[in-house]
Write a protein that holds these residues in place. Structure first.
Motif, PDB file in Angstrom:
ATOM      1  N   TYR A  55      71.488 -18.305  14.272  1.00 52.47           N
ATOM      2  CA  TYR A  55      70.301 -18.957  13.702  1.00 52.47           C
ATOM      3  C   TYR A  55      69.505 -18.025  12.794  1.00 52.47           C
ATOM      4  O   TYR A  55      69.585 -16.805  12.883  1.00 52.47           O
ATOM      5  CB  TYR A  55      69.351 -19.391  14.815  1.00 52.47           C
ATOM      6  N   ASP A  56      68.697 -18.663  11.981  1.00 55.60           N
ATOM      7  CA  ASP A  56      67.596 -17.976  11.326  1.00 55.60           C
ATOM      8  C   ASP A  56      66.344 -18.774  11.664  1.00 55.60           C
ATOM      9  O   ASP A  56      66.018 -19.760  10.987  1.00 55.60           O
ATOM     10  CB  ASP A  56      67.830 -17.947   9.813  1.00 55.60           C
ATOM     11  N   PHE A  57      65.702 -18.363  12.747  1.00 55.47           N
ATOM     12  CA  PHE A  57      64.528 -19.119  13.183  1.00 55.47           C
ATOM     13  C   PHE A  57      63.371 -18.879  12.230  1.00 55.47           C
ATOM     14  O   PHE A  57      63.099 -17.745  11.844  1.00 55.47           O
ATOM     15  CB  PHE A  57      64.105 -18.701  14.600  1.00 55.47           C
ATOM     16  N   GLY A  58      62.686 -19.936  11.875  1.00 55.32           N
ATOM     17  CA  GLY A  58      61.493 -19.805  11.048  1.00 55.32           C
ATOM     18  C   GLY A  58      60.301 -19.466  11.931  1.00 55.32           C
ATOM     19  O   GLY A  58      60.449 -18.838  12.972  1.00 55.32           O
ATOM     20  N   ASP A  59      59.157 -19.906  11.501  1.00 58.29           N
ATOM     21  CA  ASP A  59      57.937 -19.606  12.226  1.00 58.29           C
ATOM     22  C   ASP A  59      57.747 -20.638  13.325  1.00 58.29           C
ATOM     23  O   ASP A  59      57.359 -21.775  13.077  1.00 58.29           O
ATOM     24  CB  ASP A  59      56.752 -19.644  11.240  1.00 58.29           C
ATOM     25  N   ILE A  60      58.077 -20.248  14.552  1.00 56.36           N
ATOM     26  CA  ILE A  60      57.944 -21.160  15.696  1.00 56.36           C
ATOM     27  C   ILE A  60      56.759 -20.700  16.534  1.00 56.36           C
ATOM     28  O   ILE A  60      56.711 -19.537  16.943  1.00 56.36           O
ATOM     29  CB  ILE A  60      59.208 -21.120  16.584  1.00 56.36           C
ATOM     30  N   THR A  61      55.841 -21.598  16.775  1.00 49.37           N
ATOM     31  CA  THR A  61      54.677 -21.240  17.590  1.00 49.37           C
ATOM     32  C   THR A  61      54.577 -22.184  18.788  1.00 49.37           C
ATOM     33  O   THR A  61      55.159 -23.265  18.788  1.00 49.37           O
ATOM     34  CB  THR A  61      53.364 -21.377  16.789  1.00 49.37           C
ATOM     35  N   ARG A  62      53.825 -21.752  19.789  1.00 51.86           N
ATOM     36  CA  ARG A  62      53.571 -22.647  20.931  1.00 51.86           C
ATOM     37  C   ARG A  62      52.955 -23.955  20.443  1.00 51.86           C
ATOM     38  O   ARG A  62      53.308 -25.033  20.912  1.00 51.86           O
ATOM     39  CB  ARG A  62      52.605 -21.984  21.920  1.00 51.86           C
ATOM     40  N   GLU A  63      52.036 -23.831  19.500  1.00 51.82           N
ATOM     41  CA  GLU A  63      51.334 -25.027  19.018  1.00 51.82           C
ATOM     42  C   GLU A  63      52.298 -25.988  18.334  1.00 51.82           C
ATOM     43  O   GLU A  63      52.206 -27.201  18.503  1.00 51.82           O
ATOM     44  CB  GLU A  63      50.205 -24.630  18.047  1.00 51.82           C
ATOM     45  N   SER A  64      53.242 -25.466  17.552  1.00 44.64           N
ATOM     46  CA  SER A  64      54.160 -26.369  16.849  1.00 44.64           C
ATOM     47  C   SER A  64      55.068 -27.082  17.859  1.00 44.64           C
ATOM     48  O   SER A  64      55.411 -28.246  17.678  1.00 44.64           O
ATOM     49  CB  SER A  64      54.987 -25.601  15.809  1.00 44.64           C
ATOM     50  N   ILE A  65      55.423 -26.389  18.919  1.00 47.03           N
ATOM     51  CA  ILE A  65      56.234 -27.034  19.957  1.00 47.03           C
ATOM     52  C   ILE A  65      55.412 -28.074  20.707  1.00 47.03           C
ATOM     53  O   ILE A  65      55.854 -29.210  20.912  1.00 47.03           O
ATOM     54  CB  ILE A  65      56.809 -25.977  20.928  1.00 47.03           C
ATOM     55  N   GLU A  66      54.208 -27.687  21.108  1.00 46.79           N
ATOM     56  CA  GLU A  66      53.367 -28.609  21.888  1.00 46.79           C
ATOM     57  C   GLU A  66      53.015 -29.873  21.103  1.00 46.79           C
ATOM     58  O   GLU A  66      52.754 -30.924  21.687  1.00 46.79           O
ATOM     59  CB  GLU A  66      52.087 -27.900  22.345  1.00 46.79           C
ATOM     60  N   ALA A  67      53.003 -29.771  19.782  1.00 45.53           N
ATOM     61  CA  ALA A  67      52.687 -30.940  18.947  1.00 45.53           C
ATOM     62  C   ALA A  67      53.889 -31.868  18.795  1.00 45.53           C
ATOM     63  O   ALA A  67      53.767 -32.950  18.238  1.00 45.53           O
ATOM     64  CB  ALA A  67      52.201 -30.485  17.572  1.00 45.53           C
ATOM     65  N   GLY A  68      55.045 -31.454  19.292  1.00 45.28           N
ATOM     66  CA  GLY A  68      56.261 -32.240  19.142  1.00 45.28           C
ATOM     67  C   GLY A  68      56.370 -33.343  20.178  1.00 45.28           C
ATOM     68  O   GLY A  68      55.476 -33.527  21.005  1.00 45.28           O
ATOM     69  N   PRO A  69      57.464 -34.102  20.125  1.00 45.22           N
ATOM     70  CA  PRO A  69      57.653 -35.211  21.059  1.00 45.22           C
ATOM     71  C   PRO A  69      57.919 -34.725  22.479  1.00 45.22           C
ATOM     72  O   PRO A  69      58.257 -33.556  22.695  1.00 45.22           O
ATOM     73  CB  PRO A  69      58.881 -35.922  20.497  1.00 45.22           C
ATOM     74  N   ARG A  70      57.783 -35.636  23.457  1.00 38.58           N
ATOM     75  CA  ARG A  70      58.046 -35.306  24.858  1.00 38.58           C
ATOM     76  C   ARG A  70      59.533 -35.469  25.147  1.00 38.58           C
ATOM     77  O   ARG A  70      59.941 -36.283  25.964  1.00 38.58           O
ATOM     78  CB  ARG A  70      57.244 -36.230  25.783  1.00 38.58           C
ATOM     79  N   SER A  71      60.341 -34.690  24.452  1.00 38.98           N
ATOM     80  CA  SER A  71      61.794 -34.719  24.645  1.00 38.98           C
ATOM     81  C   SER A  71      62.312 -33.371  24.153  1.00 38.98           C
ATOM     82  O   SER A  71      61.541 -32.534  23.683  1.00 38.98           O
ATOM     83  CB  SER A  71      62.425 -35.862  23.844  1.00 38.98           C
ATOM     84  N   ILE A  72      63.618 -33.179  24.231  1.00 40.19           N
ATOM     85  CA  ILE A  72      64.171 -31.902  23.761  1.00 40.19           C
ATOM     86  C   ILE A  72      63.923 -31.689  22.272  1.00 40.19           C
ATOM     87  O   ILE A  72      64.022 -30.563  21.791  1.00 40.19           O
ATOM     88  CB  ILE A  72      65.688 -31.778  24.034  1.00 40.19           C
ATOM     89  N   TRP A  73      63.572 -32.748  21.548  1.00 41.92           N
ATOM     90  CA  TRP A  73      63.377 -32.577  20.092  1.00 41.92           C
ATOM     91  C   TRP A  73      62.114 -31.800  19.772  1.00 41.92           C
ATOM     92  O   TRP A  73      61.905 -31.399  18.620  1.00 41.92           O
ATOM     93  CB  TRP A  73      63.416 -33.918  19.370  1.00 41.92           C
ATOM     94  N   ARG A  74      61.247 -31.532  20.750  1.00 42.54           N
ATOM     95  CA  ARG A  74      60.125 -30.625  20.501  1.00 42.54           C
ATOM     96  C   ARG A  74      60.670 -29.218  20.197  1.00 42.54           C
ATOM     97  O   ARG A  74      59.955 -28.403  19.609  1.00 42.54           O
ATOM     98  CB  ARG A  74      59.163 -30.606  21.685  1.00 42.54           C
ATOM     99  N   TYR A  75      61.892 -28.930  20.595  1.00 42.79           N
ATOM    100  CA  TYR A  75      62.513 -27.616  20.327  1.00 42.79           C
ATOM    101  C   TYR A  75      63.517 -27.688  19.182  1.00 42.79           C
ATOM    102  O   TYR A  75      64.386 -26.834  19.057  1.00 42.79           O
ATOM    103  CB  TYR A  75      63.217 -27.115  21.598  1.00 42.79           C
TER     104      TYR A  75
END
Lengths: 426, 426
Positions: A55-75
């Motif tokens: 991978y080349d992970f971009g800028d991943i933050t707790r906030e960006s994950i928490e703002a995602g859906p309630r499924s594995i697609w938050r990751y």
């Protein structure tokens, strides 16, 4: 860690815009490091080693994950799936309960224990996670049929995900499979095909068919590198649900071994990305004695995992030649954990202990996990004072045979209150 | 609406600090309006009408709910449970998936359709919701044993919740119950007692025992007013998951009828509290023809529901004398909905249609809901252009018998690729 190596090398080696698989950039060999562009490949052309997503992970933050859906697609920013993954129908598994298990902790003599209960997934096992990732990647890679050889949970997950997506599915099973497992796959109305032969025969047939049909994605064969990454979400969720930190100890059932290595990978990624503090943790592997090649290798101090012929009620773990066995040994030894195995009688005790203390009815693999944890505590390998997580990856409703001779009503009585009082003694 | 009447009258009538049941203030009779203090009562002493919880809701906002846990306890300010409900172990059900069902919508000819998939609950049915509320209220009311008469989902939910809480449970079942349903309750290790008799016999025994044992909470008998409120959470979740708005049409299976009336109540409460705009909605009830007393009354224009002797594969709906039948008729007629019923053959078709279009395997009650929706669309009662929600309240894994003669592998073949090609024609 290989998945986080410099992106410069990778981008020289591949055409990164061939497929949109989010942060995924290449496939790299876990043995020799050889890199190839993202494609439907699973074995290294140089050394036949297993390929893994880099991978080349971009800028991943707790906030960006928490703002995602309630499924594995938050990751999704950490998975080999298109950035628009949510625009196509899929089963949206994940974000299952992490249960504080105080009563089980007391029974086991642990100070702090959590149970990750993956029975809440759409078809009630962790396989929905890996299949959802495989489906998303397969669509982008140009496949149009979702397929697998399976004896249970995977068959359910593939048939259900294909139904939801409107894809054809081809699921191959041994013809002597229990009727219940046939029904829970057949209901989704894909091409469920019973094969006269054992699981090895079915598996060989799948590999042959994968080579023949260029639009068939066998989730655990030709798109396995993508599929396997889905198990990382178990690790991500545990860390996030603990309040963005890593547990000190985690016990994981071992079939092929893939799940254990991916949870370990998830913990390392979260640490390296700064999403959690990279605190030390120990990974423990759990097997049934009737199929314990990794446990045997661990206890013998070997690096090589010698195949066995499985004979255990824990059928979802009954892989005699586990592909990721050596990587399990690496992860367990690196973190200071252990691999242990338990008898079928202990497996049933484990199922019953979890059910009566926490109200969670696990399949046999869950019984393996609970019973192995108990054995490792007794042996002093698991520290009773360190926070521990058990992964419960499948549902007891699918393995009723395992417990049917052990449990039943307390009594059968005539319809009278006096008879009830007599049974209960009050 | 009775649950929102002035709190002044209520507070004069009761000692509000006797029990901490959150916003609950009294029990009031649905027939004559007589009010009594919060207690373990279920029938009005004046007229024998059913008692229902009355509330004094405080300041409830979308933000306060969204800040809560991912379970029904995010709505604890709207339920008859102690404010510290989360401090005691319980099963924490709820916040199950609301699935956008585009493929099922296309098959049914609907423009916009959602499926509320309650199979994701801890024991895979909506019963976990009502039992969790019953357990929380029962603890506060001084009970120490959780009990029920049941033939299936309720037995699972009660035994699991009691196990998690560390309570004794007493579950009474007819002794001729299918082995699978016995096992899925027995595994939690409570006092499961098989009674030689039919469900009516078991039910009568439960009522007798409830009168005898002052510390036994029969969830659907002596704490029924609290228990029943748990179904409101289905309505709350649908509205919140739609983005804080009400659907235009909702189809709900009818057993006792309690669930339908509570979802309707939830929608009205959300409107009155300003959590959603109080837009019009229509409530539709779904029954199996083999047990369709409410549908019969609706179609006949009657207010009285005449009891029937159930004969249907939809056993979880097989209540011949539904206690809340008249209130179902009220809700359906008030909102402009309808009640309809479908044959057992249509139930199986409904199960299969949902499975092959959305990858969701529902129990027979879910088949009733899907098939009834189809029938109501064909009859012009459900508007195909209005947004619709179907409640799927239980899991197909528990009712395999219903489909076992209809489905199976496409073929049984020798392990060869040629044989697979022949089966699939490619």
């Amino acid at each position: 860690m290989s998945s986080m190596t410099s992106t410069v090398d990778i981008q020289q080696a591949v055409t990164t815009d061939a497929f949109d698989l989010g942060p995924a950039r290449a496939l790299s060999c876990r043995e020799c490091g050889h890199r190839i562009p993202l494609a439907a490949e699973f074995a290294c052309a140089e050394c036949f080693g297993p390929l893994e997503v880099s991978y080349d992970f971009g800028d991943i933050t707790r906030e960006s994950i928490e703002a995602g859906p309630r499924s594995i697609w938050r990751y999704r920013g950490l998975l080999p799936v298109p950035s628009n993954v949510r625009e196509h129908p899929n089963t949206e598994p994940g974000m299952t309960r992490l249960v504080k298990a105080d009563r089980l902790a007391a029974a086991l003599g642990l100070k702090s224990l959590w149970v990750k209960d993956d029975t809440g997934n759409p078809t009630h096992s962790f396989k929905d996670r890996v299949v959802a990732v495989a489906l998303a990647a397969a669509r982008e890679l140009g496949f149009r049929v979702l397929a697998c050889p399976s004896t249970g949970n995977l068959a359910n997950a593939v048939a259900a995900a294909a139904a939801r997506a409107g894809w054809e599915s081809v699921v191959l099973i041994p013809s002597n499979l229990e009727r219940a497992k046939i029904l829970t796959t057949a209901v989704y109305d894909g091409a469920l095909i019973a094969v006269d032969g054992n699981y090895d025969d079915v598996n060989r047939l799948a590999t042959e068919l994968a080579a023949e049909h260029e639009d068939w994605a066998f989730v655990n064969v030709n798109v396995r590198p993508y599929y396997a990454e889905g198990s990382k979400t178990l690790g991500y969720e545990v860390a996030e649900q603990l309040g963005w930190r890593l547990p000190e100890q985690i016990v994981i059932p071992v079939a092929s071994g893939s799940q254990l290595t991916k949870v370990d990978k998830a913990f390392r990624e979260f640490g390296e990305l700064g999403l959690v503090e990279a605190t030390p943790y120990k990974v423990f592997g759990a097997q049934a004695t009737g199929c314990s090649p990794v446990s045997t290798a661990f206890k013998g101090g070997h690096d090589v995992v010698r195949p066995v012929k499985p004979d255990t009620i824990a059928r979802s773990l009954a892989i005699g030649a586990p592909a990721d066995g050596p990587y399990v040994l690496d992860a367990v030894r690196r973190t200071g954990g252990a691999v242990e195995d338990v008898t079928d009688a202990e497996v049933v005790e484990g199922i019953r202990l979890l059910a009566r203390t926490e109200g969670i009815f696990a399949e046999t693999a869950g019984g393996v996990t609970v019973a192995t944890a108990r054995k490792l505590i007794a042996a002093g390998k698991i520290d009773p004072d360190a926070e521990t997580v058990l992964l419960i990856t499948g549902d007891g409703l699918k393995t009723l045979d395992a417990v049917q001779d052990q449990i039943g009503p307390k009594a059968t009585i005539p319809p009278s209150a006096a008879a009830v009082r007599e049974v209960l003694g009050h």
